[in-house]
Design a protein around this motif. Sequence first.
Motif, mmCIF file in Angstrom:
data_model
loop_
_atom_site.group_PDB
_atom_site.id
_atom_site.type_symbol
_atom_site.label_atom_id
_atom_site.label_comp_id
_atom_site.label_asym_id
_atom_site.label_seq_id
_atom_site.Cartn_x
_atom_site.Cartn_y
_atom_site.Cartn_z
ATOM 1 N N ILE A 1 55.736 45.757 17.484
ATOM 2 C CA ILE A 1 55.784 47.124 17.002
ATOM 3 C C ILE A 1 57.214 47.436 16.597
ATOM 4 O O ILE A 1 58.162 46.876 17.161
ATOM 5 C CB ILE A 1 55.240 48.129 18.051
ATOM 6 C CG1 ILE A 1 55.008 49.501 17.417
ATOM 7 C CG2 ILE A 1 56.140 48.183 19.280
ATOM 8 C CD1 ILE A 1 54.150 50.437 18.263
ATOM 9 N N GLN A 2 57.349 48.276 15.631
ATOM 10 C CA GLN A 2 58.653 48.608 15.077
ATOM 11 C C GLN A 2 59.317 49.725 15.888
ATOM 12 O O GLN A 2 58.724 50.778 16.114
ATOM 13 C CB GLN A 2 58.459 49.050 13.625
ATOM 14 C CG GLN A 2 59.716 49.043 12.847
ATOM 15 C CD GLN A 2 59.423 48.870 11.371
ATOM 16 O OE1 GLN A 2 58.366 48.402 10.962
ATOM 17 N NE2 GLN A 2 60.384 49.231 10.587
ATOM 18 N N HIS B 1 59.328 53.270 14.718
ATOM 19 C CA HIS B 1 58.078 54.034 14.774
ATOM 20 C C HIS B 1 57.870 54.734 16.120
ATOM 21 O O HIS B 1 57.034 55.629 16.215
ATOM 22 C CB HIS B 1 56.886 53.134 14.467
ATOM 23 C CG HIS B 1 56.828 52.750 13.023
ATOM 24 N ND1 HIS B 1 55.686 52.248 12.454
ATOM 25 C CD2 HIS B 1 57.742 52.793 12.021
ATOM 26 C CE1 HIS B 1 55.910 51.991 11.166
ATOM 27 N NE2 HIS B 1 57.151 52.312 10.899
ATOM 28 N N VAL C 1 58.343 58.447 15.940
ATOM 29 C CA VAL C 1 57.262 59.031 15.146
ATOM 30 C C VAL C 1 56.008 59.173 16.007
ATOM 31 O O VAL C 1 55.365 60.233 16.027
ATOM 32 C CB VAL C 1 56.969 58.181 13.885
ATOM 33 C CG1 VAL C 1 55.742 58.693 13.149
ATOM 34 C CG2 VAL C 1 58.182 58.138 12.975
ATOM 35 N N ILE C 2 55.661 58.123 16.730
ATOM 36 C CA ILE C 2 54.491 58.169 17.614
ATOM 37 C C ILE C 2 54.688 59.256 18.675
ATOM 38 O O ILE C 2 53.770 60.021 18.966
ATOM 39 C CB ILE C 2 54.244 56.788 18.258
ATOM 40 C CG1 ILE C 2 53.838 55.774 17.184
ATOM 41 C CG2 ILE C 2 53.176 56.878 19.354
ATOM 42 C CD1 ILE C 2 53.886 54.329 17.638
ATOM 43 N N HIS D 1 50.989 53.101 12.664
ATOM 44 C CA HIS D 1 52.252 52.789 13.344
ATOM 45 C C HIS D 1 52.049 51.768 14.454
ATOM 46 O O HIS D 1 52.918 51.596 15.296
ATOM 47 C CB HIS D 1 52.858 54.068 13.941
ATOM 48 C CG HIS D 1 53.046 55.156 12.959
ATOM 49 N ND1 HIS D 1 54.029 55.125 11.995
ATOM 50 C CD2 HIS D 1 52.348 56.294 12.756
ATOM 51 C CE1 HIS D 1 53.939 56.215 11.251
ATOM 52 N NE2 HIS D 1 52.923 56.933 11.693
#
Length: 166
Positions: free
Chosen positions: A66-67, A70, A73-74, A141
């Motif tokens: 996972i980035q 992100h 954002v999550i 995401h």
Amino acid sequence: MPLPADSALGALMATLPRPGQVQWIGLRPARDVAMRAVAGVEAIAGRGLVGDRYASGSGKRGITLIQAEHLPVIAALSGHDSVAPALLRRNVVVSGIPLVALKGRRFRIGQALFEGTDDCDPCSRMEAALGPGGYNAMRGHGGLCARILEGGMIAVGDSVQPVAAA
């Protein structure tokens, strides 16, 4: 499947601004237990990460990434100030490289060689982890699933480098 590098769009899609970097690694030794953060782990070709429940031969999902960019954002979309990587149930958090660009491509982390296979879509457990709407907060995401082509050690701080097609 990546576009041919000799096409204009293929050349654009193959050009990345810089390598990424591993920020966090987590393993879940059994179903329904918390992830355990580790500094490094051995990736086994065709299987998974030593100590992770999926190390028994998960094929296209030998590792999940996972980035890092992100995570805020999550958190924002799920109504939290921040989100700990362990809650999201991915093995590796990387920064500095768009994971979507590695889908269908080979890349190296530490000593190991991977191939991005699929989007890592969220599961229903995100509702419990993030609260109502957690599943939808992660849509788009969730990161990347990858198969392990060549095993080796990977560690926090390792670079994430795309490998040119042969």
